[in-house]
Write an enzyme that holds these catalytic residues in place. Sequence first.
Site, mmCIF file in Angstrom:
data_model
loop_
_atom_site.group_PDB
_atom_site.id
_atom_site.type_symbol
_atom_site.label_atom_id
_atom_site.label_comp_id
_atom_site.label_asym_id
_atom_site.label_seq_id
_atom_site.Cartn_x
_atom_site.Cartn_y
_atom_site.Cartn_z
ATOM 1 N N SER A 1 0.801 -1.336 0.010
ATOM 2 C CA SER A 1 0.129 0.015 -0.124
ATOM 3 C C SER A 1 0.983 1.287 -0.102
ATOM 4 O O SER A 1 2.049 1.270 0.589
ATOM 5 C CB SER A 1 -0.798 0.053 1.307
ATOM 6 O OG SER A 1 -1.571 1.284 1.501
ATOM 7 N N TYR B 1 -2.225 -0.801 10.428
ATOM 8 C CA TYR B 1 -1.999 -1.158 8.656
ATOM 9 C C TYR B 1 -0.868 -0.564 8.272
ATOM 10 O O TYR B 1 -0.095 -1.406 7.383
ATOM 11 C CB TYR B 1 -3.179 -0.530 8.164
ATOM 12 C CG TYR B 1 -3.535 -0.911 6.708
ATOM 13 C CD1 TYR B 1 -4.144 -1.878 6.299
ATOM 14 C CD2 TYR B 1 -3.003 0.062 5.717
ATOM 15 C CE1 TYR B 1 -4.399 -2.111 5.027
ATOM 16 C CE2 TYR B 1 -3.311 -0.203 4.245
ATOM 17 C CZ TYR B 1 -3.810 -1.555 4.094
ATOM 18 O OH TYR B 1 -4.107 -1.814 2.648
#
Length: 260
Positions: A137, A150
Site C-alpha cells: 500500500s 495497517y
Amino acid sequence: MDLNLDSKVAVVTGASRGIGLATVEALAAEGVRIVGAARRTTPDLEAAGAIPVAADLGTAEGVDTLIKTALAELGGIDLLVNNVGAGDAVQPGGFLEVDDTTLQKVLDLNLFSAIRATRLALPSLIERRGAIVNVSSINSKLPAAAPVAYSVSKAALTALGKSLAEEFGAQGVRVNTVSPGTVLTGIWGDADNFGGKIAALAGVEHAEFLRQIPERFGITTGRITEPREVAALIVFLLSDVAANITGADFVIDGGMVKAL
C-alpha cells in the site's frame, strides 16, 4: 503481447473480492490455473475459474491448508500473489487507540500470511523459477497518525519483498511489490467499512465522500483506481515479459504520492 502464462499455476490470497478477485479473473484470462483463498469463498471466485479454498490466512493452519491444497490439486506453484489484507478491520484511530490484540491481528493477516505462504511455496517456486507479487500500500510510503497498524504492517511487507528478491533471485525466483493507493473496493465503497468511518469523521455522507476523494487525497488523475487496473499490473509482473524485474515496488495511485 504474449505474457506466456498459459501453462502456469498460481495461488492468490484474499481472492474472493476486490483486487484479489480481479487478479484471479485476469490470470484465468491468460490460461493460468489458480487456487484462490479467502476466509469465506464466494460464487464469484468459482465463476472466475479458481479452485476455492476457505481458510483463515491470519493463522499458520489456514496458510498451511492453502498451500497444501494447491500442491495436491495442481502439482506445484509457479506464481504467488500475497494479496490478503486486514482492510475490513482497519480502524481510523492512532497509536494509543490500537491495543496489542488488534495490532497482532493486523500483522498476522497483512504480514505473517505472506511470510508463511512464501515459506511453504518456496520449494516449488525455486524448482519452477517462479514469481511472487506482494500487494502492499502507499501507506508504507506515507505513514500517518492513522491507521498505524495497517501502515506498519504494509511497510514491513514491502521490506520483506526486497529481502526475498535479494536472497532468492540467484535461484530464479522474482519478487516484486505493488503498492496501490485508494482503490474502489469494499474497503472504501462499503459504507460500513473504513471508507464509511472516514466519511463520518469528515462529517459528510459516504456517497459524497467518495465523490470528493480524488480532490481530498490529491489524486492527479482525478479518479479512484479500479481493482482491474491493479490486477493488470500484478499479472504483468508475474509474466515472462517482466523477466528481469525483481525487488521493485510499483506504486499505482493516480499520482497521490508526490515525492520521488
